[in-house]
Design a protein around this motif. Structure first.
Motif, PDB file in Angstrom:
ATOM      1  N   GLN A  58      -1.449 -53.407  20.275  1.00  0.00           N
ATOM      2  CA  GLN A  58      -2.012 -54.032  21.477  1.00  0.00           C
ATOM      3  C   GLN A  58      -3.480 -53.643  21.644  1.00  0.00           C
ATOM      4  O   GLN A  58      -4.340 -54.492  21.924  1.00  0.00           O
ATOM      5  CB  GLN A  58      -1.192 -53.568  22.681  1.00  0.00           C
ATOM      6  CG  GLN A  58      -1.582 -54.202  23.981  1.00  0.00           C
ATOM      7  CD  GLN A  58      -0.892 -53.520  25.163  1.00  0.00           C
ATOM      8  OE1 GLN A  58      -0.154 -52.550  24.989  1.00  0.00           O
ATOM      9  NE2 GLN A  58      -1.142 -54.023  26.351  1.00  0.00           N
ATOM     10  N   TYR A  59      -3.766 -52.347  21.432  1.00  0.00           N
ATOM     11  CA  TYR A  59      -5.136 -51.859  21.585  1.00  0.00           C
ATOM     12  C   TYR A  59      -6.058 -52.477  20.538  1.00  0.00           C
ATOM     13  O   TYR A  59      -7.167 -52.927  20.857  1.00  0.00           O
ATOM     14  CB  TYR A  59      -5.131 -50.333  21.489  1.00  0.00           C
ATOM     15  CG  TYR A  59      -6.451 -49.703  21.812  1.00  0.00           C
ATOM     16  CD1 TYR A  59      -6.942 -49.709  23.110  1.00  0.00           C
ATOM     17  CD2 TYR A  59      -7.217 -49.099  20.831  1.00  0.00           C
ATOM     18  CE1 TYR A  59      -8.160 -49.146  23.414  1.00  0.00           C
ATOM     19  CE2 TYR A  59      -8.432 -48.520  21.126  1.00  0.00           C
ATOM     20  CZ  TYR A  59      -8.894 -48.549  22.407  1.00  0.00           C
ATOM     21  OH  TYR A  59     -10.105 -47.989  22.712  1.00  0.00           O
TER      22      TYR A  59
ATOM     23  N   MET B 169      -6.824 -56.031  21.383  1.00  0.00           N
ATOM     24  CA  MET B 169      -7.783 -56.140  22.484  1.00  0.00           C
ATOM     25  C   MET B 169      -9.210 -55.894  21.978  1.00  0.00           C
ATOM     26  O   MET B 169     -10.142 -56.620  22.343  1.00  0.00           O
ATOM     27  CB  MET B 169      -7.421 -55.128  23.566  1.00  0.00           C
ATOM     28  CG  MET B 169      -8.247 -55.269  24.815  1.00  0.00           C
ATOM     29  SD  MET B 169      -7.994 -53.921  25.945  1.00  0.00           S
ATOM     30  CE  MET B 169      -8.695 -52.561  25.044  1.00  0.00           C
TER      31      MET B 169
ATOM     32  N   GLN C  76     -12.274 -58.620  22.186  1.00  0.00           N
ATOM     33  CA  GLN C  76     -13.510 -58.325  22.919  1.00  0.00           C
ATOM     34  C   GLN C  76     -14.722 -58.421  22.004  1.00  0.00           C
ATOM     35  O   GLN C  76     -15.775 -58.940  22.400  1.00  0.00           O
ATOM     36  CB  GLN C  76     -13.424 -56.946  23.550  1.00  0.00           C
ATOM     37  CG  GLN C  76     -12.494 -56.930  24.744  1.00  0.00           C
ATOM     38  CD  GLN C  76     -12.213 -55.547  25.234  1.00  0.00           C
ATOM     39  OE1 GLN C  76     -12.611 -54.579  24.616  1.00  0.00           O
ATOM     40  NE2 GLN C  76     -11.515 -55.440  26.348  1.00  0.00           N
TER      41      GLN C  76
ATOM     42  N   ILE D   6     -14.539 -57.535  29.466  1.00  0.00           N
ATOM     43  CA  ILE D   6     -13.338 -56.707  29.626  1.00  0.00           C
ATOM     44  C   ILE D   6     -12.464 -57.251  30.756  1.00  0.00           C
ATOM     45  O   ILE D   6     -11.249 -57.405  30.599  1.00  0.00           O
ATOM     46  CB  ILE D   6     -13.744 -55.243  29.916  1.00  0.00           C
ATOM     47  CG1 ILE D   6     -14.364 -54.607  28.687  1.00  0.00           C
ATOM     48  CG2 ILE D   6     -12.539 -54.437  30.354  1.00  0.00           C
ATOM     49  CD1 ILE D   6     -14.970 -53.260  28.948  1.00  0.00           C
TER      50      ILE D   6
ATOM     51  N   PHE E 252      -8.840 -58.936  30.309  1.00  0.00           N
ATOM     52  CA  PHE E 252      -7.679 -58.260  30.920  1.00  0.00           C
ATOM     53  C   PHE E 252      -6.904 -59.216  31.822  1.00  0.00           C
ATOM     54  O   PHE E 252      -5.674 -59.337  31.713  1.00  0.00           O
ATOM     55  CB  PHE E 252      -8.170 -57.051  31.712  1.00  0.00           C
ATOM     56  CG  PHE E 252      -7.100 -56.391  32.535  1.00  0.00           C
ATOM     57  CD1 PHE E 252      -6.065 -55.712  31.915  1.00  0.00           C
ATOM     58  CD2 PHE E 252      -7.131 -56.448  33.919  1.00  0.00           C
ATOM     59  CE1 PHE E 252      -5.083 -55.097  32.668  1.00  0.00           C
ATOM     60  CE2 PHE E 252      -6.159 -55.846  34.669  1.00  0.00           C
ATOM     61  CZ  PHE E 252      -5.124 -55.170  34.040  1.00  0.00           C
TER      62      PHE E 252
END
Lengths: 122, 68
Positions: free
Chosen positions: A3-4, A7, A11, A111, A115
């Motif tokens: 997941q990280y 992301m 980004q 961000i 999100f």
């Protein structure tokens, strides 16, 4: 962990996309000073984003392996923002100061939108 | 006067960011130490939290330098 990493990739993609748009704006619009300021701010903001991502990852790795971590780089990010403002103040003919400050906030916009979008989609 | 204004802006901004970052990082470290398999989720939450907390001191530093 996936997941990280996802992301971070999203980004980075959005930041490159925004930088490309800003370069087009600097090249083809009659407001190069404003767009150069936005580019300067966005580049420093991108550096801040990369630094935060790598520091958070290093901290998580260190905690998971029961090692010690040093810092999360707050002071470096503040100093980078100051550097952008100093460059804008020194070369005022090329960079518009307010647009540099708006450019510095690009990463936070990316961000937040990322999100909110992915939280509601999931 | 300008130097005092800049010092107050940076000082208060850094104070708030320090407290906020401390809370976020502390809880995340606790969580990862308890459940290392949740590292990705906790790291994502920590990343967003730290980024949002640090937006304000960065603006404070910028404003302080412009005031000086």
């Amino acid at each position: 962990m996936q997941q990280y990493q996802n992301m971070i990739t999203r980004q980075r993609k959005w930041m490159f996309f925004l930088l490309a748009l800003l370069v087009l704006g600097a090249g083809f619009t009659p407001y190069p000073r404003i767009f150069l300021g936005l580019i300067l701010g966005a580049v420093i903001s991108f550096f801040n984003l990369w630094l935060l991502q790598s520091k958070v990852n290093k901290l998580g790795h260190a905690v998971a392996k029961q090692k010690s971590a040093h810092s999360i780089g707050t002071f470096t990010r503040l100093a980078a923002a100051v550097l952008a403002v100093l460059i804008a103040l020194r070369f005022e003919d090329y960079f518009h100061l307010v647009s540099v400050i708006i450019g510095l906030m690009t990463a936070y916009l990316v961000i937040m939108i990322d999100f909110i979008y992915f939280r509601f989609r999931d | 006067m300008a130097a005092i204004a800049a010092a107050i802006a940076v000082g208060l901004g850094a104070l708030g960011a320090g407290i906020g970052n401390g809370l976020i990082v502390g809880r995340t470290v606790e969580g990862i130490a308890r459940q290392p398999e949740l590292r990705g989720t906790l790291q994502t939450t920590m990343f967003i939290g730290v980024a949002l907390v640090e937006a304000l001191p960065i603006i404070a530093v910028v404003v302080a330098f412009i005031v000086m």
